[in-house]
Design a protein around this motif. Structure first.
Motif, PDB file in Angstrom:
ATOM      1  N   LEU A 363       0.792  -1.230   0.000  1.00  0.00           N
ATOM      2  CA  LEU A 363       0.000   0.000   0.000  1.00  0.00           C
ATOM      3  C   LEU A 363       0.826   1.283   0.000  1.00  0.00           C
ATOM      4  O   LEU A 363       0.279   2.368  -0.181  1.00  0.00           O
ATOM      5  N   VAL A 364       2.122   1.186   0.237  1.00  0.00           N
ATOM      6  CA  VAL A 364       2.985   2.368   0.256  1.00  0.00           C
ATOM      7  C   VAL A 364       3.938   2.303  -0.941  1.00  0.00           C
ATOM      8  O   VAL A 364       4.578   1.273  -1.165  1.00  0.00           O
ATOM      9  N   PRO A 365       4.066   3.376  -1.739  1.00  0.00           N
ATOM     10  CA  PRO A 365       4.941   3.369  -2.905  1.00  0.00           C
ATOM     11  C   PRO A 365       6.391   3.078  -2.527  1.00  0.00           C
ATOM     12  O   PRO A 365       6.844   3.377  -1.422  1.00  0.00           O
ATOM     13  N   ASN A 366       7.128   2.527  -3.491  1.00  0.00           N
ATOM     14  CA  ASN A 366       8.491   2.067  -3.245  1.00  0.00           C
ATOM     15  C   ASN A 366       9.368   3.142  -2.635  1.00  0.00           C
ATOM     16  O   ASN A 366      10.085   2.898  -1.661  1.00  0.00           O
ATOM     17  N   GLU A 367       9.323   4.358  -3.217  1.00  0.00           N
ATOM     18  CA  GLU A 367      10.244   5.412  -2.786  1.00  0.00           C
ATOM     19  C   GLU A 367       9.914   5.971  -1.410  1.00  0.00           C
ATOM     20  O   GLU A 367      10.667   6.774  -0.864  1.00  0.00           O
ATOM     21  N   GLU A 368       8.802   5.522  -0.822  1.00  0.00           N
ATOM     22  CA  GLU A 368       8.425   5.984   0.516  1.00  0.00           C
ATOM     23  C   GLU A 368       8.546   4.894   1.579  1.00  0.00           C
ATOM     24  O   GLU A 368       8.409   5.158   2.771  1.00  0.00           O
ATOM     25  N   ARG A 369       8.802   3.652   1.154  1.00  0.00           N
ATOM     26  CA  ARG A 369       8.786   2.545   2.106  1.00  0.00           C
ATOM     27  C   ARG A 369       9.896   2.646   3.144  1.00  0.00           C
ATOM     28  O   ARG A 369       9.693   2.366   4.319  1.00  0.00           O
ATOM     29  N   GLY A 370      11.102   3.008   2.707  1.00  0.00           N
ATOM     30  CA  GLY A 370      12.217   3.067   3.642  1.00  0.00           C
ATOM     31  C   GLY A 370      11.986   4.086   4.750  1.00  0.00           C
ATOM     32  O   GLY A 370      12.203   3.800   5.919  1.00  0.00           O
ATOM     33  N   ILE A 371      11.536   5.304   4.376  1.00  0.00           N
ATOM     34  CA  ILE A 371      11.262   6.333   5.374  1.00  0.00           C
ATOM     35  C   ILE A 371      10.101   5.906   6.264  1.00  0.00           C
ATOM     36  O   ILE A 371      10.107   6.111   7.483  1.00  0.00           O
ATOM     37  N   CYS A 372       9.082   5.308   5.646  1.00  0.00           N
ATOM     38  CA  CYS A 372       7.938   4.829   6.413  1.00  0.00           C
ATOM     39  C   CYS A 372       8.386   3.803   7.454  1.00  0.00           C
ATOM     40  O   CYS A 372       8.026   3.875   8.630  1.00  0.00           O
ATOM     41  N   LEU A 373       9.206   2.848   7.017  1.00  0.00           N
ATOM     42  CA  LEU A 373       9.698   1.827   7.934  1.00  0.00           C
ATOM     43  C   LEU A 373      10.686   2.408   8.937  1.00  0.00           C
ATOM     44  O   LEU A 373      10.784   1.940  10.068  1.00  0.00           O
ATOM     45  N   GLY A 374      11.407   3.458   8.511  1.00  0.00           N
ATOM     46  CA  GLY A 374      12.314   4.114   9.448  1.00  0.00           C
ATOM     47  C   GLY A 374      11.560   4.753  10.598  1.00  0.00           C
ATOM     48  O   GLY A 374      11.948   4.642  11.766  1.00  0.00           O
ATOM     49  N   ALA A 375      10.455   5.437  10.268  1.00  0.00           N
ATOM     50  CA  ALA A 375       9.619   6.021  11.319  1.00  0.00           C
ATOM     51  C   ALA A 375       9.050   4.936  12.215  1.00  0.00           C
ATOM     52  O   ALA A 375       8.978   5.079  13.444  1.00  0.00           O
ATOM     53  N   PHE A 376       8.654   3.844  11.612  1.00  0.00           N
ATOM     54  CA  PHE A 376       8.139   2.712  12.375  1.00  0.00           C
ATOM     55  C   PHE A 376       9.208   2.165  13.309  1.00  0.00           C
ATOM     56  O   PHE A 376       8.936   1.782  14.443  1.00  0.00           O
ATOM     57  N   MET A 377      10.465   2.120  12.835  1.00  0.00           N
ATOM     58  CA  MET A 377      11.572   1.621  13.655  1.00  0.00           C
ATOM     59  C   MET A 377      11.765   2.472  14.906  1.00  0.00           C
ATOM     60  O   MET A 377      12.015   1.961  15.995  1.00  0.00           O
ATOM     61  N   ILE A 378      11.661   3.806  14.743  1.00  0.00           N
ATOM     62  CA  ILE A 378      11.851   4.691  15.892  1.00  0.00           C
ATOM     63  C   ILE A 378      10.800   4.407  16.952  1.00  0.00           C
ATOM     64  O   ILE A 378      11.111   4.178  18.126  1.00  0.00           O
ATOM     65  N   LEU A 379       9.545   4.410  16.529  1.00  0.00           N
ATOM     66  CA  LEU A 379       8.464   4.182  17.484  1.00  0.00           C
ATOM     67  C   LEU A 379       8.499   2.758  18.026  1.00  0.00           C
ATOM     68  O   LEU A 379       8.293   2.523  19.215  1.00  0.00           O
ATOM     69  N   GLY A 380       8.779   1.804  17.146  1.00  0.00           N
ATOM     70  CA  GLY A 380       8.834   0.418  17.587  1.00  0.00           C
ATOM     71  C   GLY A 380       9.961   0.162  18.564  1.00  0.00           C
ATOM     72  O   GLY A 380       9.823  -0.609  19.515  1.00  0.00           O
ATOM     73  N   ALA A 381      11.098   0.831  18.332  1.00  0.00           N
ATOM     74  CA  ALA A 381      12.242   0.645  19.220  1.00  0.00           C
ATOM     75  C   ALA A 381      12.018   1.305  20.571  1.00  0.00           C
ATOM     76  O   ALA A 381      12.164   0.674  21.620  1.00  0.00           O
ATOM     77  N   LEU A 382      11.653   2.591  20.528  1.00  0.00           N
ATOM     78  CA  LEU A 382      11.513   3.328  21.780  1.00  0.00           C
ATOM     79  C   LEU A 382      10.348   2.823  22.630  1.00  0.00           C
ATOM     80  O   LEU A 382      10.483   2.644  23.845  1.00  0.00           O
TER      81      LEU A 382
END
Length: 437
Positions: A363-382
């Protein structure tokens, strides 16, 4: 030296299906690396009680080592790493991350106090928890959209089989080293020797990365490298992404708390040894790690093909609902019932993780997936990984001390389970009407 796998750039040609003929091997190799990262991520958990005793640590210090140690540095690099994932060679990123977790795992074996153990687990966690979003981006370009759920199930299996093997092998190695087995030329305590074995095995596994070449990127909507443009595009999807993140991060909290504290609860309240407790949790993770992603992969593909808005997430809604009552596993008083309830909880968690990853990949375009997952990593980690182990120890302290660990773990699990159910339900209602193909 083996010939690297060549990922074809044209996946739409008539006749043969090049993705199924060649790229599935790259999917499997990537998943094996993810499995090794999962082993290293939780390799300390089955032996943490022995380390706690030897180093004179408290439950609170263990919670910092198991949670905050990896969460803080990951939160710092998540967004830059996401941007690099979208705009640089991802296989090279995976190799650097692999070197980080390998060094961290070996350092764990030689840590002498809280500070050095904290730093060692910080380095190991930084590498292992940063890998999955990069691997998701790679696998997205190794598979056709209509097969992506099934491709992602291999990654999901690797990501859950790794922790399972960490508990099984960790318990076996600790028991063996505590008896009469010893590594040649090494004289360390059993938990240290077990950690060293994981570190050496990780170094060998990293050789698999040379067999994978960078795949061509597909489904790119906007070729711009502007970070601002990508962030703005993601913000337009906040009604879908925010509740999706809340749902999955809450599941991560429940699973992370169980991964850190289930073995100590089994040792303290059910009277099991490190080997027995690690074997039980490892066996649970092993079965759930196979069954959960397989079920979720097909359910995600089926839901995506349905006419229901956000149908790709229907499995996550059901699984998160199941996770609420099963979060009470710590207060179950018999080993068979404890095992059964914990199994259902972790099975549900492995399903939501795979479905969330697939939803983002589709559901998220290719060029946005990394940033999207990066934001998820921050929240998921903290929040997911960093906060939940600490919340359990603070809860047990509020209830009267470390002897109330089981009840605190149950309370945290039920609360975050309810939050995850609400998050996935809202994400499903606000999902894009049409998937990006």
């Amino acid at each position: 030296m083996a010939t690297p796998i060549i990922v074809p750039s044209d996946t739409t040609g008539a006749g043969a299906d090049p993705i199924r003929r060649t790229a599935w091997r790259a999917v499997l190799l990537t998943s094996l690396v993810v499995m090794m990262a999962g082993m290293v991520r939780l390799a300390f958990s089955p032996v943490q009680e022995a380390a706690k005793l030897e180093l004179g640590l408290t439950d609170y210090e263990i919670s910092l080592i198991q949670g905050i140690a990896a969460a803080l540095p990951l939160a710092v690099i998540a967004i830059p790493l996401g941007w690099l994932t979208d705009h640089s060679k991802r296989t090279r990123i995976m190799l650097v991350l692999g070197l980080c977790w390998t060094v961290g795992m070996i350092w764990t074996a030689f840590a002498t106090n809280f500070e050095t153990l904290f730093l060692a687990r910080m380095l190991a966690g930084l590498g292992t928890m940063s890998l999955v979003p990069v691997a998701i981006s790679v696998l997205s370009d190794l598979s056709a959209p209509q097969q992506r759920g099934r491709a992602m199930l291999f990654l999901g299996m690797g990501n859950t089989l790794g922790p399972a093997l960490a508990f099984v092998l960790g318990g076996v190695l600790f028991t063996a080293f505590a008896a009469d087995l010893s590594l040649p030329g090494v004289s360390l305590s059993p938990w240290r020797e077990a950690s060293l074995v994981f570190g050496v095995a990780s170094a060998v596994t990293l050789l698999l990365l040379v067999l994978i070449r960078e795949p061509e990127r597909h489904e790119v909507e906007n070729a711009s490298n502007s970070l601002k443009a990508v962030v703005q595009a993601l913000l337009k999807r906040w009604k879908f992404l925010l509740p999706l993140f809340v749902g999955q991060i809450s599941v991560i909290m429940a699973d992370a708390a169980a991964g850190v504290w289930a073995v100590p609860v089994m040792q303290r309240d059910l009277g099991l040894s490190i080997g027995q407790a690690g074997g039980i949790l490892g066996g649970i993770l092993l079965v759930a790690g196979v069954l959960g992603p397989v079920m979720a992969g097909f359910i995600a593909d089926f839901g995506h093909k349905s006419s229901i808005r956000g149908g790709i997430l229907i499995g996550a809604v059901i699984a998160s609902a199941i996770g609420v009552p099963t979060a009470l596993f710590p207060i179950v008083s018999t080993v068979p019932a404890f095992t059964a309830v914990l199994f259902v909880l972790l099975l549900a968690g492995s399903m939501t993780g795979l479905i969330t990853a697939t939803a983002i990949a589709v559901l998220v375009p290719n060029e946005e997936r990394g940033i999207c997952l990066g934001a998820f990593m921050i929240l998921g980690a903290l929040i997911g990984l960093g906060l939940s182990p600490v919340l359990v120890t603070l809860g047990s302290k509020a209830l009267g001390g470390e002897s109330h660990l089981a009840m605190a773990l149950a309370i945290v699990g039920v609360v975050v389970g309810l939050i995850s159910l609400a998050g996935f339900a809202l994400a499903m209602l606000n999902a894009p009407v049409k998937a990006k193909a």
